[in-house]
Design an enzyme around this catalytic site. Structure first.
Site, PDB file in Angstrom:
ATOM      1  N   ARG A  78       0.983  -1.258  -0.119  1.00 39.22           N
ATOM      2  CA  ARG A  78      -0.164  -0.153  -0.101  1.00 39.22           C
ATOM      3  C   ARG A  78       1.047   1.117   0.256  1.00 39.22           C
ATOM      4  NH1 ARG A  78      -4.843   2.130   0.618  1.00 39.22           N
ATOM      5  NH2 ARG A  78      -5.383   3.658   2.098  1.00 39.22           N
ATOM      6  N   ASN A 109      -6.652  11.766   6.224  1.00 44.64           N
ATOM      7  CA  ASN A 109      -6.012  10.925   5.369  1.00 44.64           C
ATOM      8  C   ASN A 109      -4.531  10.397   5.925  1.00 44.64           C
ATOM      9  OD1 ASN A 109      -8.104  11.246   3.652  1.00 44.64           O
ATOM     10  ND2 ASN A 109      -7.046  13.017   2.653  1.00 44.64           N
ATOM     11  N   ASP A 111      -1.800   9.213   3.782  1.00 42.72           N
ATOM     12  CA  ASP A 111      -0.950   9.532   2.959  1.00 42.72           C
ATOM     13  C   ASP A 111      -0.402  10.942   3.291  1.00 42.72           C
ATOM     14  OD1 ASP A 111      -2.464  12.029   1.681  1.00 42.72           O
ATOM     15  OD2 ASP A 111      -3.935  10.391   1.074  1.00 42.72           O
ATOM     16  N   HIS A 126      -6.001  10.177  11.790  1.00 42.03           N
ATOM     17  CA  HIS A 126      -6.055   8.917  11.816  1.00 42.03           C
ATOM     18  C   HIS A 126      -4.609   8.047  11.584  1.00 42.03           C
ATOM     19  CE1 HIS A 126     -10.212   8.875  10.440  1.00 42.03           C
ATOM     20  NE2 HIS A 126     -10.233   9.241  11.509  1.00 42.03           N
ATOM     21  N   CYS A 137       8.205  -0.669  21.506  1.00 46.86           N
ATOM     22  CA  CYS A 137       8.687   0.352  22.252  1.00 46.86           C
ATOM     23  C   CYS A 137       8.007   1.877  22.075  1.00 46.86           C
ATOM     24  CB  CYS A 137      10.046   0.384  22.371  1.00 46.86           C
ATOM     25  SG  CYS A 137      10.972   1.006  20.966  1.00 46.86           S
ATOM     26  N   GLY A 203     -13.781  17.089   1.165  1.00 42.78           N
ATOM     27  CA  GLY A 203     -13.931  15.674   0.789  1.00 42.78           C
ATOM     28  C   GLY A 203     -14.053  14.590   1.799  1.00 42.78           C
ATOM     29  N   ASN A 229     -17.541  19.202  -1.659  1.00 39.38           N
ATOM     30  CA  ASN A 229     -17.660  17.601  -1.823  1.00 39.38           C
ATOM     31  C   ASN A 229     -18.745  17.422  -3.138  1.00 39.38           C
ATOM     32  OD1 ASN A 229     -18.421  14.835  -1.311  1.00 39.38           O
ATOM     33  ND2 ASN A 229     -17.636  15.167   0.529  1.00 39.38           N
ATOM     34  N   ALA A 247     -12.377  18.411  -4.767  1.00 43.15           N
ATOM     35  CA  ALA A 247     -11.295  19.233  -4.360  1.00 43.15           C
ATOM     36  C   ALA A 247     -10.422  19.569  -5.772  1.00 43.15           C
ATOM     37  CB  ALA A 247     -10.334  18.494  -3.339  1.00 43.15           C
TER      38      ALA A 247
END
Length: 263
Positions: A78, A109, A111, A126, A137, A203, A229, A247
């Site tokens: 990914r 996002n 990314d 996130h 650790c 978005g 959106n 966007a």
């Protein structure tokens, strides 16, 4: 009261005026922000090796504990896919807006496209695919990692130089707490808003909390809330203005209009 829906081809003067008059602009971005860059969703990345698995089975601490090489193989693939795409015109427009106004970006996002476009990001609520850290650790892992150009069912995770544990991606898995620092940074940016400032909600579906509650919090501070959106969302009715477009369509036109009006 939400204004009637408008499109990117008919950008309302009220939206341009709101952004032009703002001292601060808070950007709350979701998956739609990166969709036009071709960022793969969970499902897009379910190539043959993983197509029989529910993504939720690969995005939990339990899955990691059970089989780190299997989970790391999926995330390494990914990461390779995400690194293969570029920021879109919407990302670049926000970077330009950051040179015209005081802009804080809080994104759902994982990314790094906002950063690659030239923006400073206040919060990744996130987490981030590329904020690697030790699963044992917690020490950040700053070394480069090999990302396979072809999917690998099992791939040994990097080793933490501090404790020898496995290195994991920095995303927030299902059942995990959101990063406190990023939540605090978002709430601080909301608290800093004043009447006349703007919150751009770009978005995001408005389904996942706490991010879904941020537009209402911004409105409570007196900010003008503008949704960008192509689809109606659960937060559309709490926004002052709604622009139906993507966007990459809307943001360049909006920032160009603000830039031209400033001259």
């Amino acid at each position: 009261m939400t204004t009637p829906e408008t499109t990117a081809d008919a950008l309302p003067e009220e939206v341009v005026a709101a952004v032009r008059g703002a001292r601060r602009v808070l950007v709350l971005s979701g998956a739609g922000m990166s969709a036009e860059s071709g960022v793969p969703t969970f499902r897009d990345a379910q190539t043959g090796l993983w197509e029989e698995f529910d993504p939720a089975q690969l995005a939990t601490a339990e899955a990691w504990q059970e089989d780190p090489p299997f989970v790391w193989g999926w995330y390494a693939w990914r990461m390779h896919l995400v690194r293969g795409v570029d920021p879109n015109a919407g990302h670049r427009a926000l970077a330009e807006l950051g040179r015209l106004r005081e802009v804080a970006i809080s994104t759902q996002n994982v990314d790094d496209l906002h950063e690659r476009a030239g923006s400073d990001v206040a919060a990744h609520v996130h987490g981030s695919l590329f904020a690697l850290r030790c699963a044992d650790c917690g020490v950040p892992y700053a070394q480069e990692v090999d990302l396979p150009s072809e999917p690998q069912e099992r791939l040994t995770p990097p080793e933490c130089p501090a404790c020898g544990g496995h290195v994991r991606p920095g995303v927030v898995w299902f059942g995990e707490m959101l990063p406190e620092a990023d939540v605090a940074a978002t709430e601080s940016a909301i608290d800093a808003l004043e009447p006349g400032d703007v919150a751009l909600v770009v978005g995001t579906s408005g389904i996942v909390f706490p991010a879904a509650g941020y537009p209402a919090m911004a409105r409570a501070e007196g900010a003008t809330v503008i949704e960008i959106n192509p689809l109606e969302t659960d937060i559309s009715d709490m926004c002052h203005h709604v622009v139906r477009g993507t966007a990459a369509e809307v943001l360049p036109a909006l920032v160009a209009a603000v830039r031209d009006a400033d001259r």
